[in-house]
Design an enzyme around this catalytic site. Sequence first.
Site, PDB file in Angstrom:
ATOM      1  N   GLU A 257       1.447  -1.963  -7.861  1.00 45.45           N
ATOM      2  CA  GLU A 257       0.937  -0.697  -8.603  1.00 45.45           C
ATOM      3  C   GLU A 257       1.847   0.367  -8.132  1.00 45.45           C
ATOM      4  OE1 GLU A 257      -1.258  -0.945 -10.805  1.00 45.45           O
ATOM      5  OE2 GLU A 257      -2.093  -2.950 -10.506  1.00 45.45           O
ATOM      6  N   CYS A 296      -2.200   8.260 -10.051  1.00 44.54           N
ATOM      7  CA  CYS A 296      -0.982   7.224 -10.740  1.00 44.54           C
ATOM      8  C   CYS A 296      -1.278   7.297 -12.079  1.00 44.54           C
ATOM      9  CB  CYS A 296      -1.179   5.889 -10.277  1.00 44.54           C
ATOM     10  SG  CYS A 296      -2.766   5.259 -10.120  1.00 44.54           S
TER      11      CYS A 296
HETATM   12  P1  NAP Z   1       5.233   5.075  -0.817  1.00 47.32           P
HETATM   13  O1  NAP Z   1       6.453   6.113  -0.271  1.00 47.32           O
HETATM   14  O2  NAP Z   1       6.048   4.128  -1.632  1.00 47.32           O
HETATM   15  O3  NAP Z   1       4.455   4.871   0.380  1.00 47.32           O
HETATM   16  C1  NAP Z   1       3.374   3.902  -0.174  1.00 47.32           C
HETATM   17  C2  NAP Z   1       2.875   3.021   0.978  1.00 47.32           C
HETATM   18  O4  NAP Z   1       3.956   2.258   1.195  1.00 47.32           O
HETATM   19  C3  NAP Z   1       2.498   3.724   2.165  1.00 47.32           C
HETATM   20  O5  NAP Z   1       1.499   2.966   2.868  1.00 47.32           O
HETATM   21  C4  NAP Z   1       3.765   3.744   3.022  1.00 47.32           C
HETATM   22  O6  NAP Z   1       3.575   3.881   4.317  1.00 47.32           O
HETATM   23  C5  NAP Z   1       4.280   2.463   2.669  1.00 47.32           C
HETATM   24  N1  NAP Z   1       5.524   1.976   3.103  1.00 47.32           N
HETATM   25  C6  NAP Z   1       6.666   2.877   2.907  1.00 47.32           C
HETATM   26  N2  NAP Z   1       7.984   2.360   3.082  1.00 47.32           N
HETATM   27  C7  NAP Z   1       7.565   1.184   3.424  1.00 47.32           C
HETATM   28  C8  NAP Z   1       8.455  -0.057   3.771  1.00 47.32           C
HETATM   29  N3  NAP Z   1       9.697   0.160   4.085  1.00 47.32           N
HETATM   30  N4  NAP Z   1       7.811  -1.121   4.154  1.00 47.32           N
HETATM   31  C9  NAP Z   1       6.476  -1.327   3.976  1.00 47.32           C
HETATM   32  N5  NAP Z   1       5.567  -0.264   3.620  1.00 47.32           N
HETATM   33  C10 NAP Z   1       6.144   0.856   3.391  1.00 47.32           C
HETATM   34  O7  NAP Z   1       4.492   5.879  -2.064  1.00 47.32           O
HETATM   35  P2  NAP Z   1       3.687   7.233  -1.891  1.00 47.32           P
HETATM   36  O8  NAP Z   1       4.799   8.307  -1.982  1.00 47.32           O
HETATM   37  O9  NAP Z   1       3.029   7.464  -0.500  1.00 47.32           O
HETATM   38  O10 NAP Z   1       2.707   7.213  -3.127  1.00 47.32           O
HETATM   39  C11 NAP Z   1       2.870   7.935  -4.245  1.00 47.32           C
HETATM   40  C12 NAP Z   1       3.286   6.842  -5.353  1.00 47.32           C
HETATM   41  O11 NAP Z   1       2.358   5.761  -5.717  1.00 47.32           O
HETATM   42  C13 NAP Z   1       3.545   7.509  -6.790  1.00 47.32           C
HETATM   43  O12 NAP Z   1       4.580   7.269  -7.372  1.00 47.32           O
HETATM   44  C14 NAP Z   1       2.290   7.117  -7.498  1.00 47.32           C
HETATM   45  O13 NAP Z   1       2.639   7.053  -8.867  1.00 47.32           O
HETATM   46  C15 NAP Z   1       2.185   5.719  -6.818  1.00 47.32           C
HETATM   47  N6  NAP Z   1       0.698   5.187  -7.085  1.00 47.32           N
HETATM   48  C16 NAP Z   1       0.453   4.265  -7.733  1.00 47.32           C
HETATM   49  C17 NAP Z   1      -0.878   3.652  -8.018  1.00 47.32           C
HETATM   50  C18 NAP Z   1      -1.256   2.661  -8.791  1.00 47.32           C
HETATM   51  O14 NAP Z   1      -2.223   2.152  -8.793  1.00 47.32           O
HETATM   52  N7  NAP Z   1      -0.288   2.262  -9.694  1.00 47.32           N
HETATM   53  C19 NAP Z   1      -2.013   4.462  -7.134  1.00 47.32           C
HETATM   54  C20 NAP Z   1      -1.483   5.433  -6.490  1.00 47.32           C
HETATM   55  C21 NAP Z   1      -0.320   5.739  -6.408  1.00 47.32           C
HETATM   56  P3  NAP Z   1       3.718   5.410   5.154  1.00 47.32           P
HETATM   57  O15 NAP Z   1       2.723   6.165   4.628  1.00 47.32           O
HETATM   58  O16 NAP Z   1       3.343   4.962   6.487  1.00 47.32           O
HETATM   59  O17 NAP Z   1       5.033   5.636   4.932  1.00 47.32           O
END
Ligand code: NAP
Length: 525
Positions: A257, A296
């Site tokens: 997602e 999101c």
């Molecule tokens: P993100 O940076 O991609 O982080 C998401 C998760 O992935 C966090 O738990 C993060 O851990 C982890 N992560 C980061 N790098 C990783 C890696 N190399 N390997 C494994 N895990 C890793 O996203 P975000 O900025 O926190 O979230 C915002 C985004 O999420 C927005 O773009 C939003 O649209 C999207 N979102 C989508 C939905 C949906 O249901 N479609 C819902 C909510 C949010 P850390 O925090 O420890 O870095």
Amino acid sequence: MTPLLENHLGGRWQSGSGAGTALFDPVRDTELVRISAAGLDLASGFAHARQHGGQALRALTYEERAGLLARIAETLQSHRDEYYDISLQNSGTVRNDTAVDVDGAIYTIGQYARWGGKLGATRWLADGPAARLGKGGEFQSGHVLTSQQGLVLCINAFNFPAWGLWEKAAPALLSGVPVVVKPASATAWLTQRMVADVIAADILPDGALSVVCGSSEGLLEALQPFDLLSFTGSADTARLLRMHDAVLRHGVRMNAETDSLNSAVLGPDATPGSDAFAALVRETVREMTVKSGQKCTAIRRVLVPQEHAGAVADAIAASLAKITVGDPRNESVRMGALASRAQANAVREGLRQLGEGARTVYAGDENALVDADMQTGAFAVPHLFAVDDADAASHVHETEVFGPAATVVPYRDPAHAFALARRGAGSLVSSVFTDDADFAEQASLELAHAHGRVHVVTPAVAKLHTGHGNVMPMSLHGGPGRAGGGEELGGLRALGFYHQRSAIQGPQALIESILGKAAHWQDIA
Ligand code: NAP
């Protein structure tokens, strides 16, 4: 130094090594707790979840697992006030926004408990009736869904530390699959506390629920064949995970997602002053400001007939001007902070990009924050943009600003509106505001292929509808293309990800016996 939260892995609480990473109050910029996953033996922790948690869960029937979910919902309900408090401190959200996360989580678990109860004392699901394979019908084929025998690793986003955990864990546990959750670091406290409360209540079998807070290092490497990966976050991280060697090598099934340029479409019939027009304005303002736009599913693009673009922009701006922003501890505040300083910086950069290709119709007053200031807190004030040439504009269709921002986009005719919605390259949701039944049906079917959900609001349901951005467990959540291509929720459809569909071919009596003992889940709403 603030306390270091423990991780629950391998059936016990364990501290990561080192000082850990600090979590902050995004309003006051004070340190709250710390997290660390450094030095944990992930491989043995994951093995424990598969062997103990998985086996024990699979020994239970759906009905029994549903009973566990009901007890989880009760336990969480009894700690609800503490979750609101953690959310206030760590997410900086007003009470109504916390409700979307905390109460949304408890409601979703309750729904899966009810649906699971209807599956009865069964341990597998039938997928359709038997089919005859040979002459005479003595050799047949039946399709069954059996529980996956690995674990699901849930890597979650920062914006829903409560709901993000349980909307995945509820269908997983009901399916007999143990859960390891890795919450996003910035807001991991609430997830960790909820897991701690459920573990303390001794509801689940040993190994059924684990939480790892801190760096994601080593998590993917610990996956094995038959494990599942459920990811919520940015498209960039999803791409990294999809290409990860462990995912490719073991053929790990992954649900993603990711981000989404969702739209709201005002029907050609909806003139200023009409009920549909008012409903779109109300919903856009709500979507821009609930959780400070960190959803999101939030409306990012407002597609309107070109002759009404100015009126729509003025009406949204007038409503935004009434939104008070600041410290959610002050009851006059309608919109709180962003989740972290990093998010505030990302939103600021996104607003700059959006502003490059669009006119600013409205920008909130950064000096009018209530009991807060931009230097100390991670705030963004609402911003409304407008473009004149919807086709030439690019940022509006490509840049997701994860904050209180949206852009009014004019369209010429319905075909143009649908084409513009598709410029999002696959989105979670589009909503349609109209009083024209033919347009409502045309829009639903034209938009469906590029969206996981189409949300239609006519004046008759303007006060009843569940909200453009609210994810209801009965309806599918997910979207094609840029939105990640995933599917979650949608009632018992969610169980599909946690089961393997197989064809069993054999003598008629065998197929009848297996299908006869299965739950026919598609009949259960
Ligand atoms: P993100 O940076 O991609 O982080 C998401 C998760 O992935 C966090 O738990 C993060 O851990 C982890 N992560 C980061 N790098 C990783 C890696 N190399 N390997 C494994 N895990 C890793 O996203 P975000 O900025 O926190 O979230 C915002 C985004 O999420 C927005 O773009 C939003 O649209 C999207 N979102 C989508 C939905 C949906 O249901 N479609 C819902 C909510 C949010 P850390 O925090 O420890 O870095």
